[in-house]
Each structure stands twice: as structure tokens, then as C-alpha cells.
Design an enzyme around this catalytic site. Structure first.
Site, mmCIF file in Angstrom:
data_model
loop_
_atom_site.group_PDB
_atom_site.id
_atom_site.type_symbol
_atom_site.label_atom_id
_atom_site.label_comp_id
_atom_site.label_asym_id
_atom_site.label_seq_id
_atom_site.Cartn_x
_atom_site.Cartn_y
_atom_site.Cartn_z
ATOM 1 C CB ALA A 91 4.253 33.338 36.584
ATOM 2 N N GLY A 134 9.284 32.313 35.143
ATOM 3 C CA GLY A 134 9.482 32.868 36.479
ATOM 4 C C GLY A 134 10.284 31.944 37.389
ATOM 5 C CD GLU A 137 11.573 36.004 34.848
ATOM 6 O OE1 GLU A 137 10.473 35.451 35.103
ATOM 7 O OE2 GLU A 137 11.666 37.094 34.272
ATOM 8 C CD GLU A 157 9.160 33.969 30.477
ATOM 9 O OE1 GLU A 157 10.008 33.464 29.703
ATOM 10 O OE2 GLU A 157 9.358 34.147 31.694
#
Ligand code: CO8
Length: 295
Positions: A91, A134, A137, A157
Site C-alpha cells: 500500500a 499489500g 496480499e 509491515e
């Protein structure tokens, strides 16, 4: 034909590009690449930011993927990152830095991953370079994952003081088991393609330059088979992650029964008996004899 006028479905946006039908990467300078019937290619397009998943990109991705999922001409979707350095490095940390618990609770950002997870069409991630946070993911949200030999996976993260928030703790654990997922999640360690393959995170590792072609070839192979059966098989496998075994088998049986009475089931079985190639719904019969008979 309204489909031909839908720019999202056929071209995408600046941040998320679409090629539909996808073309296999050209073999030489005079080769434009063969169009692959039934295959859509979706490219995350922020290469200078290693395809970091901004809120705007995630919104576009959701719209694109849903538009493709409702197009009967699309039977397999490949998602990749622009450039050679990354599928997606997570992200967008610049945007995340501004967030609060309340703003995240109200955010539509998570829906990008959810919308990819919800499509019924088979999806394949073609990963070169970084698939982190992300990005990892998103790759795990796809049904299959083709990794180039230069791919790097991880959920880093913890190194920026947070945890995965787009399904990483759940999907990584289901993919590689709790003990291995714990180590990766609690240290943020990144793993290369060969280790990811050993752990069972990826479908296949291929030479880096062949990543997209391998993913598109797999998509084309799936797209040449009956789409209804492919969707049902996907739904059944997905249910395995959600249901206890007995419930999963009931679900499988229901999906199995539903295939009967469909034109593709009738045609597939008739073609087998008549020893000829099947002609799947809405598509011409392939040339030559059937190579693989169902087992
Ligand atoms: N966000 C924003 N920008 C990024 C990101 C990112 N995740 N990753 C890379 N970039 C940018 C860099 O800032 C840099 O931009 P600029 O050239 O303008 O400075 C450019 O991409 C190139 O990156 P680097 O210079 O850092 O390249 P290196 O080769 O030195 O390093 C790395 C590559 C190792 C991939 C490094 O960029 C890195 O560590 N990136 C961050 C990885 C990360 O921590 N990802 C997890 C983010 S958090 C997350 O994904 C949570 C998901 C759930 C969110 C749900 C929201 C609703």
C-alpha cells in the site's frame, strides 16, 4: 454492442491498464503478439513508485476487475505490475501515514483486495520483483501465482509499526502454515521465489523474462476450457478455505450437480463418446483431435 463502448473494461485507467484480449509478449520486433481469446491482462501502473497501491489505484483496480468479471468474453484474468522491479511494493505508505483508526474504518481502500477476491473468473498473479505488504496480499488474493525467478515476497509491515491489513495474516497462514507464517509476519523477512515455491506460496517459478508469458499461457489454457466448469472449480476450492471438510464436500456436490444439464456438460460428454473435440458454449471447436481426455 455496449461492451465495446466500456472504456474501463477494455482500456482501464491511467493507474490500472487493461488489455482485452491480452496479447502474448512479442517474440521479435515484427511480432505484435498473438491475441489470447478469453484472456484479460490487468497491469498495475505506477512503476516509479514500484506500483505502490494508492487509494486511487485500488478504486480503479476494483472497478476494472468487476467490469471484466461481468464480461462473458473474459474467462481468465492475469494481474501484473508495470516494469520489471515490482508487482507491487505494498500500500502507498505516504497515504497510510496520514490515516487514523477512524479514517481507516471509513475507508473504501480495503475493498480493492476484497473486490479481487470476490470475482468468479479465475485470476492469476504474474509477479516479477517485489510483492510486499499489500502487494503480496494482492498476489495471494489471486487464484494462482506465477513467480519470476527475481520475485521477492514478504509482509514487512512490522518494520513500519503495523501489521498486514488486507488479508495477509490469514492468506499467508493458510498458504504456508502458522509456524512459517508467524516467522515471516513477526520478522518482516522477505523471501525469494525459490523459497516461496518450497513453502507452497506460488504455483510455479519461471525465468524472470518469461513471467508474463507463462501467466498468459496458463490463462489461455484455462480460457480454452468450459468457463462455467472453471468458475465452479474455483468456487469449490475457495470454499475449502472457509468451510469444515463435511461442509466443503456438501458444497462441492452441489456445484457438481449444477454442472449437469448445462450445454457444456452435455457437449463435453457427447464429444468424449463420439471421440471428437468438444465445442464449448459460444466458441468454435478447436482444430485437431482432443489431446487430453478427462481422468
Ligand atoms: N509506498 C509508497 N511508495 C513506495 C512504496 C510504498 N509501499 N514502495 C516503494 N515506494 C517508492 C519509494 O518511495 C521510491 O519513490 P521515490 O523514488 O519517489 O523516492 C520508489 O518507490 C522506489 O523505491 P526505493 O527507492 O525505496 O527502492 P529500493 O530499491 O531502494 O527499495 C523496497 C525497494 C525494498 C521495495 C523499498 O521501496 C521498500 O521497502 N518499500 C516499502 C515496502 C513496504 O513496507 N510495504 C508495505 C507497506 S504497508 C502495506 O502494504 C499495508 C497493506 C494494508 C493496507 C490497507 C489500506 C486500506
Amino acid at each position: 454492442m455496449t461492451e465495446a463502448l466500456d472504456p474501463i473494461r477494455h482500456s482501464g485507467t491511467d493507474l490500472v491498464q487493461v488489455e482485452c484480449p491480452a496479447r502474448r509478449p512479442a517474440a521479435g520486433s515484427h511480432d505484435t503478439g498473438a491475441p489470447l481469446d478469453g484472456v484479460a491482462l490487468v497491469t498495475l501502473n505506477r512503476p516509479r513508485a514500484l506500483n505502490a497501491l494508492s487509494f486511487a489505484l485500488l478504486t480503479d483496480l476494483g472497478r476494472v476487475i468487476e467490469a471484466l468479471d461481468t464480461d462473458p468474453a473474459v474467462r481468465a484474468i492475469v494481474i501484473t505490475g508495470a516494469g520489471r522491479r515490482a508487482f507491487a511494493a505494498g500500500a502507498d505508505i505516504g497515504e497510510l501515514a496520514e490515516q487514523t483508526p477512524d479514517s481507516l474504518a471509513a475507508s473504501e481502500g480495503f475493498r480493492g483486495w476484497d473486490r479481487v477476491a470476490a470475482v468468479e473468473t479465475p485470476t492469476i498473479a504474474a509477479v516479477r520483483g517485489y510483492a510486499l505488504g499489500g502487494g503480496c496480499e494482492l498476489a495471494m488474493t489471486c487464484d494462482m501465482l506465477i513467480a519470476g525467478s527475481d520475485a521477492v515476497f514478504g509482509q514487512p509491515e512490522i518494520k513500519i509499526g503495523i501489521i498486514p491489513g488486507a488479508g495477509g495474516t490469514q492468506r499467508l497462514t493458510r498458504a504456508i502454515g502458522a509456524a512459517r507464517a508467524m516467522e515471516l509476519l513477526l520478522t518482516g523477512r522477505q523471501i525469494r521465489a525459490d523459497e516461496a515455491a518450497r513453502l507452497g506460496l506460488v504455483t510455479k517459478v519461471v525465468p524472470a523474462e518469461e513471467t508474463l508469458a507463462a501467466a498468459l499461457d496458463l490463462a489461455a489454457e484455462i480460457a480454452a476450457l468450459p468457463a462455467g466448469a472453471a468458475r465452479a472449480a474455483k468456487a469449490a476450492v475457495r470454499a475449502a478455505a472457509e468451510l469444515p471438510l463435511a461442509g466443503g464436500i456438501v458444497h462441492e456436490r452441489m456445484l457438481f450437480r449444477e454442472r449437469f444439464g448445462t450445454p457444456d456438460q452435455a457437449e463435453g460428454m457427447r464429444a468424449f463418446v463420439e471421440k471428437r473435440p468438444p465445442r464449448w458454449e459460444g466458441r468454435p471447436a478447436p482444430a485437431g483431435p482432443t489431446e487430453d481426455r478427462p481422468g
